[in-house]
Design an enzyme around this catalytic site. Structure first.
Site, PDB file in Angstrom:
ATOM      1  N   HIS A 241       1.280  -1.232  -0.417  1.00 11.68           N
ATOM      2  CA  HIS A 241      -0.014   0.253  -0.237  1.00 11.68           C
ATOM      3  C   HIS A 241       0.554   1.441   0.460  1.00 11.68           C
ATOM      4  O   HIS A 241       0.110   2.615  -0.719  1.00 11.68           O
ATOM      5  CB  HIS A 241      -1.144  -0.052   1.211  1.00 11.68           C
ATOM      6  N   ASP A 242       1.770   1.356   0.800  1.00  6.30           N
ATOM      7  CA  ASP A 242       2.918   2.427   0.773  1.00  6.30           C
ATOM      8  C   ASP A 242       3.871   2.291  -0.128  1.00  6.30           C
ATOM      9  O   ASP A 242       5.206   3.100   0.419  1.00  6.30           O
ATOM     10  CB  ASP A 242       3.274   2.307   2.229  1.00  6.30           C
ATOM     11  N   LYS A 245       6.396   5.520  -1.139  1.00  9.52           N
ATOM     12  CA  LYS A 245       7.002   6.538  -0.544  1.00  9.52           C
ATOM     13  C   LYS A 245       8.359   6.616  -0.646  1.00  9.52           C
ATOM     14  O   LYS A 245       9.004   6.845  -0.225  1.00  9.52           O
ATOM     15  CB  LYS A 245       6.850   5.745   1.121  1.00  9.52           C
ATOM     16  N   HIS A 296      -5.764   3.201  -1.170  1.00  3.44           N
ATOM     17  CA  HIS A 296      -6.034   2.850   0.598  1.00  3.44           C
ATOM     18  C   HIS A 296      -5.833   4.311   0.987  1.00  3.44           C
ATOM     19  O   HIS A 296      -6.643   4.183   2.597  1.00  3.44           O
ATOM     20  CB  HIS A 296      -4.968   2.173   1.427  1.00  3.44           C
ATOM     21  N   HIS A 297      -5.912   5.500   0.665  1.00  4.36           N
ATOM     22  CA  HIS A 297      -6.068   7.132   1.380  1.00  4.36           C
ATOM     23  C   HIS A 297      -7.754   7.418   0.685  1.00  4.36           C
ATOM     24  O   HIS A 297      -7.800   8.762   1.659  1.00  4.36           O
ATOM     25  CB  HIS A 297      -5.485   7.502   1.097  1.00  4.36           C
TER      26      HIS A 297
END
Length: 391
Positions: A241-242, A245, A296-297
């Protein structure tokens, strides 16, 4: 013969041998099922069922060789863990190690038979047959094992051995292909988890964060009724999901204080960066990971980012990962905040039902809360390790 044989025959429903036509139909039926199946454990169950019917036995098991762990393993039914035994165990171990087919019609009189399983289960093994299975290169990869012939004669014969060899030859290629497919898929999963952990480590997250998110996502996906395959796909995709980053500068990603509006806009771009990294893949897990990274955000009420979509317009994978990620983030120490107490997190999730989060998922979350907490406790962060790596 031992005196339990008559008792065995009374308890078993005796059946007749298959006619040639029945045998041929059985083979065609099972080969069709097996050729459409990609999961190794499901193929093992189908092959065992086919072997049992072909040789008219009470039980049939297909064992695979795990050379790394020096074990044999099998999947005897759906929904249960594999059974593992030492590679030299009993008659099946003898067949694999010797490369020879074995027929034993009085099990307890043969030193190759291990009666320990009977003692543990109360089952009575009358006779047993085992046949090594080889791959296209001729290497032994496992073995068929049939137990207790249930015809009136009650004896395994060379004809049974031919039939079980026939079952192995018809279905062996499908099994080998599935094993190769699984090896590729397992490698893909390992790479995905490694990539996810690299992404999280840049913001001083631990590898356990992605493991917890994966397992929380699995529970939520099961709870809302996704099928077994989708549950597993999401379990593997949600740790990514991240991943975006990776593209966020350290000065923002690791900033201990509150971000400025401009910095927060840059931070939010990780969802698009992750999506752009993954969207071109044709692999199911990576395509799903692209969806998770992108959505997801998003919030159920439409006030999330990057696209401010709402309700069921947000992909279910995104809605599930949102719940899993926020729960874990709030309960973990971050560079910019201390972990919240559990009671405060619970109250927030109740308040955000239908706002930030899909209400159905929050209902599942609380219905299976004990499982969620068990996963949190099992995959606790190693604080001492974190201190060492930060120092």
């Amino acid at each position: 013969m031992h005196d339990y044989n008559n008792e065995f025959e009374e308890k078993m429903t005796l059946r007749k041998e298959l006619s040639p036509d029945e045998l041929l139909k059985l083979i065609f039926d099972y080969v069709a099922k097996i050729s459409n199946e990609k999961q190794v454990d499901a193929i093992l169950v189908l092959m065992a069922d086919m072997g049992r019917e072909m040789v008219v036995s009470d039980r049939c098991t297909l064992w695979l060789l795990d050379e790394i762990n020096n074990e044999l393993w099998t999947k005897v039914a759906h929904g249960i863990p594999p059974i593992r035994i030492p590679v030299n165990s009993g008659v099946v171990g003898y067949a694999i190690n010797s490369g020879e087919a074995v027929i034993i019609n009085d099990a307890y009189s043969d030193e190759r038979f291990n009666p320990e399983v009977d003692r543990k289960t109360g089952y009575k093994t009358k006779n047993i047959m085992a046949l090594p299975i080889r791959n296209n290169e001729g290497d032994i990869i496992g073995a068929y094992q049939a137990i207790n012939k249930v015809t009136p004669e009650g004896l395994f014969t060379e004809k049974d051995l031919e039939h079980i060899a026939l079952a192995a030859s018809y279905s062996g290629k499908a099994l080998e292909s599935a094993m190769l497919y699984q090896e590729i898929e397992d490698t893909q999963k390992e790479i995905i988890f490694t990539m996810a952990e690299v992404g999280e480590s840049r913001s001083k997250e631990t590898g356990n964060h992605v493991k917890r998110v994966a397992e929380y996502s699995r529970i939520l996906a099961e709870g809302i009724g996704l099928d077994e395959r989708e549950v597993e796909v999401l379990r593997m995709a949600s740790p990514m999901h991240d991943i975006g980053k990776i593209g966020i500068p350290d000065a923002i990603l690791k900033k201990p204080g509150k971000l400025t509006d401009h910095e927060f806009d840059i931070m939010k771009s990780h969802s698009r960066l992750g999506y752009d990294m993954l969207k071109g893949s044709r692999r199911t897990i990576l395509k799903s990971a692209a969806i998770v990274a992108h959505e997801h955000h998003e919030k159920y009420n439409g006030r999330g980012y990057p696209n401010a979509i709402s309700g069921e317009n947000i992909h279910v994978y995104g809605r599930i990962t949102a719940v899993a990620d926020v729960f874990d983030a709030l309960g973990s120490d971050r560079v910019y905040k201390a972990a919240w107490p559990l009671e405060r997190i619970v109250n927030l999730f109740k308040e955000e039902r239908g706002q930030h989060f899909d209400p159905k998922l929050i209902d599942v979350f609380f219905h299976r809360f004990d499982e969620i907490l068990a996963i949190r406790d099992y995959f606790q962060d190693d604080i001492s390790n974190e201190a060492n790596t930060d120092g």
